[in-house]
Enzyme design. Sequence first.
Site, mmCIF file in Angstrom:
data_model
loop_
_atom_site.group_PDB
_atom_site.id
_atom_site.type_symbol
_atom_site.label_atom_id
_atom_site.label_comp_id
_atom_site.label_asym_id
_atom_site.label_seq_id
_atom_site.Cartn_x
_atom_site.Cartn_y
_atom_site.Cartn_z
ATOM 1 C CG HIS A 17 -1.925 -1.014 1.359
ATOM 2 N ND1 HIS A 17 -2.014 -1.891 2.412
ATOM 3 C CD2 HIS A 17 -2.950 -1.335 0.533
ATOM 4 C CE1 HIS A 17 -3.046 -2.698 2.244
ATOM 5 N NE2 HIS A 17 -3.633 -2.394 1.103
ATOM 6 C CE LYS A 41 -11.482 -7.259 2.010
ATOM 7 N NZ LYS A 41 -10.295 -6.506 1.636
ATOM 8 N NE ARG A 90 -3.142 -6.516 -4.838
ATOM 9 C CZ ARG A 90 -3.825 -7.241 -3.972
ATOM 10 N NH1 ARG A 90 -3.191 -7.822 -2.989
ATOM 11 N NH2 ARG A 90 -5.128 -7.384 -4.082
ATOM 12 C CB SER A 129 -4.467 -6.886 4.548
ATOM 13 O OG SER A 129 -4.076 -5.613 4.078
HETATM 14 N N1 COA Z 1 -0.375 -3.793 -1.698
HETATM 15 C C1 COA Z 1 -0.764 -4.750 -0.831
HETATM 16 N N2 COA Z 1 -2.019 -5.186 -0.717
HETATM 17 C C2 COA Z 1 -2.924 -4.603 -1.488
HETATM 18 C C3 COA Z 1 -2.606 -3.601 -2.419
HETATM 19 C C4 COA Z 1 -1.262 -3.209 -2.497
HETATM 20 N N3 COA Z 1 -0.863 -2.276 -3.353
HETATM 21 N N4 COA Z 1 -3.727 -3.236 -3.040
HETATM 22 C C5 COA Z 1 -4.703 -3.963 -2.542
HETATM 23 N N5 COA Z 1 -4.220 -4.798 -1.605
HETATM 24 C C6 COA Z 1 -4.950 -5.835 -0.871
HETATM 25 C C7 COA Z 1 -5.482 -5.409 0.438
HETATM 26 O O1 COA Z 1 -4.533 -5.640 1.439
HETATM 27 C C8 COA Z 1 -6.689 -6.294 0.569
HETATM 28 O O2 COA Z 1 -6.267 -7.550 1.010
HETATM 29 P P1 COA Z 1 -7.239 -8.565 1.762
HETATM 30 O O3 COA Z 1 -8.489 -8.681 0.932
HETATM 31 O O4 COA Z 1 -6.435 -9.778 1.785
HETATM 32 O O5 COA Z 1 -7.516 -8.012 3.127
HETATM 33 C C9 COA Z 1 -7.187 -6.442 -0.872
HETATM 34 O O6 COA Z 1 -6.060 -6.176 -1.659
HETATM 35 C C10 COA Z 1 -8.251 -5.461 -1.273
HETATM 36 O O7 COA Z 1 -7.998 -4.325 -0.545
HETATM 37 P P2 COA Z 1 -8.419 -2.827 -0.535
HETATM 38 O O8 COA Z 1 -7.659 -2.110 -1.555
HETATM 39 O O9 COA Z 1 -8.266 -2.345 0.846
HETATM 40 O O10 COA Z 1 -9.831 -2.839 -0.990
HETATM 41 P P3 COA Z 1 -11.056 -3.450 -0.264
HETATM 42 O O11 COA Z 1 -11.666 -4.361 -1.252
HETATM 43 O O12 COA Z 1 -10.789 -3.991 1.072
HETATM 44 O O13 COA Z 1 -11.883 -2.165 -0.024
HETATM 45 C C11 COA Z 1 -12.991 -0.214 -0.587
HETATM 46 C C12 COA Z 1 -12.392 -1.473 -1.067
HETATM 47 C C13 COA Z 1 -13.152 -0.151 0.942
HETATM 48 C C14 COA Z 1 -12.093 0.892 -1.008
HETATM 49 C C15 COA Z 1 -14.347 -0.178 -1.301
HETATM 50 O O14 COA Z 1 -15.072 -1.307 -0.854
HETATM 51 C C16 COA Z 1 -15.102 1.066 -1.012
HETATM 52 O O15 COA Z 1 -14.854 2.081 -1.627
HETATM 53 N N6 COA Z 1 -16.057 1.008 -0.080
HETATM 54 C C17 COA Z 1 -16.859 2.143 0.313
HETATM 55 C C18 COA Z 1 -18.283 1.914 -0.072
HETATM 56 C C19 COA Z 1 -18.506 2.288 -1.509
HETATM 57 O O16 COA Z 1 -18.340 3.423 -1.900
HETATM 58 N N7 COA Z 1 -18.934 1.283 -2.279
HETATM 59 C C20 COA Z 1 -19.314 1.473 -3.658
HETATM 60 C C21 COA Z 1 -18.191 1.204 -4.582
HETATM 61 S S1 COA Z 1 -18.733 1.408 -6.236
#
Ligand code: COA
Length: 160
Positions: A17, A41, A90, A129
Amino acid sequence: MRLALYSGTFDPITKGHKDIIKRASKMCDRLIVAVLNNASKKTLFTLDERKNMVEKSLEDIPNVEVIEYSGLLADYMKQRECKYIIRGLRAVVDYEYELSLAYGNFDISDREIETVFIPASKEFLYVSSSIVRELAIYNGKLDNYLDDYIIEKVRHKVKE
Ligand code: COA
């Protein structure tokens, strides 16, 4: 870009990140890093704990502002007049999920919010993560993926 936003669950924030955040911070005047609740989650750390860890990890990047938010990202961005979301890409598996988020945010913002993808650096292509949390549970090596301060927090948390 004047103002952009990078969001995630950050449970916990990884070096992957941070790599994206550092590179994104060079592309805009100000970068909002939004620590969010993802309704689908169950997290290891609370929203406050995740935000504190993100703040501490990013304290050396001057143009970054860390916030926490629960709700639709597009609503928050409208309040802040922010039109660009940064996402890291990724492996190929990220692509479909990221497209659905990008189109979702584009549609609900009446085509105002664009998503900009930054390719993850090679050493972080397979970091996530959940991998980090699993390694911590089995006492695996974490220093390739996490800052020392975060390693302590994760080790402590999985013992609780
Ligand atoms: N390096 C390491 N890990 C990474 C990464 C990077 N560059 N990019 C993504 N990841 C990993 C994260 O660690 C996470 O791992 P995990 O699933 O094993 O815990 C996974 O990839 C996805 O992570 P993240 O980027 O945090 O996205 P998310 O899917 O957890 O969350 C939100 C996405 C919270 C940003 C999205 O759901 C959101 O915007 N929610 C708000 C509600 C909303 O507006 N919804 C409508 C969307 S249209």
